[in-house]
Design an enzyme around this catalytic site. Structure first.
Site, PDB file in Angstrom:
ATOM      1  CE1 TYR A  71       4.894  14.857  -8.340  1.00  0.00           C
ATOM      2  CE2 TYR A  71       4.611  12.554  -8.935  1.00  0.00           C
ATOM      3  CZ  TYR A  71       4.071  13.789  -8.646  1.00  0.00           C
ATOM      4  OH  TYR A  71       2.708  13.964  -8.643  1.00  0.00           O
ATOM      5  CD  GLN A  92       0.349  20.876 -10.276  1.00  0.00           C
ATOM      6  OE1 GLN A  92       0.370  20.515 -11.447  1.00  0.00           O
ATOM      7  NE2 GLN A  92      -0.660  20.603  -9.464  1.00  0.00           N
ATOM      8  CG  ASN A 102       0.054  11.819 -13.623  1.00  0.00           C
ATOM      9  OD1 ASN A 102       0.920  12.554 -14.092  1.00  0.00           O
ATOM     10  ND2 ASN A 102      -0.926  12.284 -12.871  1.00  0.00           N
ATOM     11  CB  SER A 161       3.913  -1.160 -14.069  1.00  0.00           C
ATOM     12  OG  SER A 161       4.818  -2.065 -13.465  1.00  0.00           O
ATOM     13  CD  GLN A 196       4.219  -5.104 -11.503  1.00  0.00           C
ATOM     14  OE1 GLN A 196       4.349  -5.842 -10.529  1.00  0.00           O
ATOM     15  NE2 GLN A 196       4.744  -3.901 -11.537  1.00  0.00           N
ATOM     16  CD  GLU A 248       8.479  -1.409 -14.414  1.00  0.00           C
ATOM     17  OE1 GLU A 248       8.638  -0.541 -13.543  1.00  0.00           O
ATOM     18  OE2 GLU A 248       7.349  -1.742 -14.837  1.00  0.00           O
ATOM     19  CG  HIS A 249       8.939  -5.543 -12.694  1.00  0.00           C
ATOM     20  ND1 HIS A 249       7.967  -4.639 -13.081  1.00  0.00           N
ATOM     21  CD2 HIS A 249       9.529  -5.031 -11.590  1.00  0.00           C
ATOM     22  CE1 HIS A 249       7.964  -3.608 -12.234  1.00  0.00           C
ATOM     23  NE2 HIS A 249       8.907  -3.820 -11.319  1.00  0.00           N
ATOM     24  CG  ASP A 280       6.972  -3.636  -7.067  1.00  0.00           C
ATOM     25  OD1 ASP A 280       7.913  -3.219  -7.765  1.00  0.00           O
ATOM     26  OD2 ASP A 280       5.843  -3.881  -7.524  1.00  0.00           O
TER      27      ASP A 280
END
Length: 433
Positions: free
Chosen positions: A131, A189, A212, A235, A257, A325-326, A359
């Site tokens: 995705y 979907q 999202n 994030s 960020q 996360e970072h 990133d």
């Protein structure tokens, strides 16, 4: 204040110079109900349902979802030459690192006792779905991170889905990254189409990539028959720093960020009060001229935090509690300090290692655990696209060794069928002796 409190072990050892005023964990009940309806509809009606939701949510009236070879080439031709060169640079770096990682995942066969052979195979997942989020900006690195590792791993087919209103450059990015098929389907979907299959979209075995709240909830609900990489929240970036930290650099990275989303969580963990206060002032100063200040300022106001720690041990403990996360390390000896940390998505050692490089193009994957998941898992990598599947085979000597205790254990458990399955081989062996 809805911030989740720090662990009891850190009480009295922390002072919030700037506190967050909201918690990232939002009420998801309305999203869950809506997504459940979308999944059920797509599962039952296939393309027709996908088409209706595309019209409803994306204002799309596409009759054909798949991007044709001619449309791929058109998107490639429209790509700015420098943008293409930069994209290919990133692809090559991600590919090289994924290949190096794959080389460490080796098949195995051992003989722990005479005649008993145990091993595992490294098997690429047959078909994976990537995705690729559209978002407010064309995130050209997004398809690279989810598609390239799958191709390196040897997956038979990598299917990409991205919103129909995504920038054409994103289609080109999917193509350059090696996507076997590309579909212009977004949202829940798209997850449903890949999880269950439709007339147009093939059913995949595992779904990768962030999205999202609707995409994330759809991944959560389809998990089981189809695999997922992880559930990605908003994030995060945290920086651990001592008195040697530079407030201008730290503020710049926090805001870099924070511009992702109004729910991005950003923070500084430090043992130096002067640095903490200077960073808060520097963030406020930079927000005055930042083009993306509308988003970044809301993120900073609601989720930003600056934590002053009593000592280095408290700084490490709080960082491991957050499991960002970072996680950037700005200390006098960042390499030594980094070895003391254990919970994070990806680690950035020294002030030269900014999140932006990871990133975009250095080669490590930017799809990482959030919301504390760094306590138990790492991020997306080439290993996410393979299965480690065990096997065993036995010679006569092994049957003589393992059958008697297996028979006795099965009997103790009251499992006669198990007992017979172990015994029949042992008895045949004794009869042939």
């Amino acid at each position: 204040m809805t911030r989740v409190p720090a662990p009891r072990a850190l009480e009295g050892k922390l002072e919030y110079i700037k506190s967050p005023v909201q918690d990232q964990h939002a009420d998801n009940s309305k999203v869950a109900g809506l997504v459940a309806g979308v999944l059920k509809d797509v599962r039952e009606r296939g393309d027709a349902a996908v088409r209706e939701y595309a019209s409803k949510f994306d204002n799309s009236d596409l009759e054909q979802f798949e991007v044709t070879p001619a449309e791929r080439q058109q998107a490639l031709d429209m790509l700015d030459p420098q943008t293409r060169a930069d994209t290919e640079f990133a692809i090559e770096n991600v590919r090289r690192f994924a290949e190096a990682q794959l080389s460490t995942i080796l098949p195995l066969e051992v003989e722990p006792m005479p005649g008993l052979h145990l091993g595992h195979r490294v098997i690429p997942i047959q078909r994976v779905g990537a995705y690729v989020p559209g978002g407010r900006f064309p995130l050209l690195s997004a398809p690279i991170m989810t598609i390239v590792p799958g191709k390196v791993a040897g997956c038979d087919e990598v299917v990409a889905c991205l919103p129909p209103n995504a920038h054409k450059a994103m289609v080109a990015g999917c193509h350059l990254s090696g996507a076997d098929r590309i579909f212009l389907i977004g949202g829940a979907q798209a997850i449903a189409a890949m999880a269950y299959g439709t007339e147009s979209v093939p059913q995949v075995d595992k779904i990768m990539g962030p999205g999202n709240a609707f995409v994330n909830e759809a991944k959560r609900q389809v998990f089981g028959p189809v695999g997922i990489d992880q559930l990605a929240g908003p994030s995060e970036i945290f920086i651990v720093a001592d008195a040697t930290g530079n407030p201008e650099l730290i503020a710049t990275d926090l805001l870099g960020q924070a511009e992702h989303d109004v729910r991005t969580r950003v923070g500084l963990i430090t043992t130096d009060r002067a640095l903490a206060q200077a960073t808060v002032a520097e963030v406020d100063r930079q927000l005055q001229t930042l083009a993306t200040a509308k988003v970044a300022a809301e993120s900073w106001a609601n989720y930003g935090e600056v934590v002053l720690c009593e000592d280095e041990a408290a700084m490490i403990a709080y960082s491991d509690y957050v499991a960002a996360e970072h996680l950037q390390v700005h200390t006098a000896d960042p390499h030594a300090f980094a070895k003391k940390l254990r919970n994070y998505g990806s680690l950035f050692i020294g002030e030269n290692a900014s999140v932006v490089y990871s990133d975009k193009n250095v080669g490590t994957n930017h799809t990482l655990p959030t919301m504390g998941a760094g306590k138990y898992t790492g991020g997306l990598w080439v290993g996410s696209y393979v299965k480690i599947a065990t096997y065993q085979w036995l010679e006569e000597a092994a049957i003589r060794a393992v059958a008697p205790p297996a028979i006795r254990q099965s009997g103790s458990e009251g499992l006669e069928g198990h007992q017979k399955a172990a015994a029949i081989r042992f008895d045949r062996l004794k009869a042939s002796a």
